[in-house]
Scaffold this active site. Structure first.
Site: not given
Length: 413
Positions: A28-29
Site C-alpha cells: 500500500s501507499y
C-alpha cells in the site's frame, strides 16, 4: 527505522524500495504517518494474508495464532490520510524482486504476521549471589516467560541481559574471576534509524526547563524526513560511515557560524512550524498570522546575520573547496571537488588552463563510491573489489580500473 537497523538502509533508500513495491502493486501507499488501520482494511488484510500461506518463505509460519486483527484496538482505529503500510492481494515471488526490494517486503510481511501473535512476556529479575558469606553481587536482567511475536521477529536488543531460571538457595561454583575497567562514553552517534526517531519528536533536544511544557515536536513528516536527510547529505553538511551519521567540516563550519542561542539553530523552530502548518490544514490556525509571524522572524534573522557575519570562520569552507583527493590520471594536476550543471563531482583542477576533461563519478550502477575508493583509484589506477553493483535485477562485485588506452574507468576482473 527497522530497515535501517536490519539492513543499514538510509531513510531515502527505504522509501525508494517501498515506493517501488507500491508502484508494482505489492504494498500500500508507503508515505504514511498512520500506524493503524480501519475495520475495512482489517477485513481486506485478513483475505490477503491467506495468499501468503503458500509462499515459499512464509508458508511455514501458518496457521497464525490469531486469524484477524478485527477486535484488536491496538491496530484498529481512526485513520487520517493513509492507513498503515500493508500488503496487497498481489503476492510476489522472491525471484520477482531485487534483493533490496525483497528485504523491505519481507520486513513488512513479518511485522504484519507478528501482529497476529500474542505479546512477548518478560519478567524483570534480580539475582543476589553471595560468595563465602563475604561478598554480595547483584545481577539485574530479564527472564523470558513467553516468546510471543518473537516467533516471527527475533529480539534485536543486544543490551538485554537474560538471566537463567534459579530457585532460592541454589548453589554454584566460582570457576573464574574477571576485573574490567571502563570509562564514561559520549552519547552514541545517530544511525539512520535513531535520526529518524529523533526527528519524530525533537522535544528531547529541549532544555529541561522548557521540556515540561512541550512534549511532542515533530521535525517533518513520514513523507519528508528521508528527503530532509538526503538534502543535508547532498549539500555536504553530513556524511555516512557504516550507517552512522557524522557532520562534515562544512556542516560544522555552518553551524558554528550561526550566533549561539539563535532560534534558527534550534530544531524547535522547525518543529513548531510543522505543528502550525498542520493546524492550518485542520483550520485551527489562521494562515495569515503564520505568514506575518514568519516575515517578522525573517527580518530579525537577517539583521542577526548582518551583525555576526564579520565573525564567521570561513576556513572550513575554503579547505573543502581546495582539498585534493589525488593526482589527475590524464595531466597530473590535483583532483578536487567541483560543481557542475548536475551537481558536485570530482574533477581535474587544471581544467580551465589546459582543458583537461578528467572526472570521477560519485556513483557507478547505483553504487555510491567512497572517497577512500576514489583516492585508491587515483593512486593505484585500480581499486579493491567493491561489493554491491546492480545491473537490472542482478547484484555483483568487481574492482574498478583505469583504462589508459580508452582513458576511462571500467570494471576489472
Amino acid at each position: 527505522m527497522d530497515a535501517g537497523n536490519a539492513f543499514g538502509f538510509k531513510p531515502a533508500e527505504t522509501l525508494k524500495y517501498a515506493q517501488s513495491l507500491y508502484d508494482k502493486g505489492y504494498l500500500s501507499y508507503p508515505r504514511t504517518q498512520d500506524e493503524r488501520i480501519t475495520e475495512s482494511d482489517a477485513r481486506e488484510l485478513e483475505n490477503n494474508i491467506q495468499f501468503l500461506s503458500g509462499h515459499d518463505t512464509f508458508g511455514a509460519l501458518f496457521p497464525l495464532p490469531v486469524s484477524t486483527l478485527m477486535n484488536n484496538k491496538r491496530y484498529i482505529g481512526e485513520v487520517t490520510d493513509h492507513h498503515a503500510l500493508l500488503i496487497t492481494d498481489k503476492i510476489p515471488k522472491d525471484k520477482d524482486l531485487s534483493e533490496d526490494e525483497k528485504s523491505i517486503y519481507h520486513l513488512v510481511v513479518k511485522r504484519i504476521l507478528a501482529a497476529h501473535y500474542p505479546d512477548v512476556a518478560m519478567s524483570h529479575k534480580e539475582i543476589i549471589t553471595k560468595v563465602m558469606d563475604r561478598f554480595t553481587f547483584r545481577s539485574k536482567g530479564k527472564e523470558l516467560l513467553s516468546k510471543g511475536w518473537h516467533h516471527i521477529i527475533p529480539p534485536t536488543n543486544e543490551n538485554d541481559i537474560m538471566l537463567p531460571t534459579l530457585l532460592k538457595g541454589s548453589e554454584g561454583v566460582v570457576t573464574d574471576t574477571l576485573t574490567t575497567k571502563s570509562k564514561t562514553k559520549p552519547p552514541n552517534r545517530y544511525t539512520s534509524s535513531s535520526l529518524i526517531g529523533f526527528m519524530k519528536n525533537a522535544a528531547q533536544a529541549i532544555e529541561d526547563e522548557d521540556r515540561k511544557s512541550i512534549s511532542n515536536l515533530p521535525l517533518g513528516t513520514e513523507a519528508t524526513r528521508a528527503g530532509l536527510i538526503t538534502l543535508l547529505e547532498s549539500r555536504k553538511y553530513i556524511e555516512w560511515k557504516k550507517n552512522k551519521v557524522y557532520p562534515t567540516l562544512l556542516g560544522i563550519t555552518v553551524v558554528d557560524s550561526i550566533k549561539r542561542g539563535s532560534v534558527i539553530k534550534s530544531p524547535i523552530l522547525t518543529a513548531k512550524w510543522d505543528v502550525k502548518l498542520n493546524e492550518i490544514g485542520a483550520s485551527l490556525y489562521n494562515h495569515k498570522d503564520f505568514i506575518a509571524h514568519s516575515k517578522k522572524l525573517s527580518s530579525v534573522l537577517f539583521e542577526e546575520v548582518k551583525t555576526y557575519s564579520s565573525t564567521w570562520n570561513q576556513n572550513g569552507v575554503e579547505r573543502i573547496k581546495s582539498e585534493s583527493i589525488g593526482a589527475c590520471l590524464l595531466c597530473g594536476s590535483n583532483v578536487v571537488l567541483r560543481k557542475g550543471k548536475h551537481g558536485e563531482f570530482y574533477g581535474c583542477s587544471n581544467y580551465k588552463d589546459s582543458g583537461c576533461t578528467f572526472n570521477l563519478p560519485f556513483k557507478v550502477l547505483n553504487k555510491k563510491l567512497s572517497k577512500k575508493q576514489l583516492m585508491e583509484l587515483l593512486k593505484n589506477e585500480k581499486t579493491d573489489i567493491i561489493k554491491g553493483f546492480k545491473w537490472k535485477d542482478k547484484t555483483f562485485n568487481a574492482p574498478l580500473v583505469w583504462n589508459r588506452e580508452d582513458q576511462k574507468v571500467q570494471f576489472g576482473k
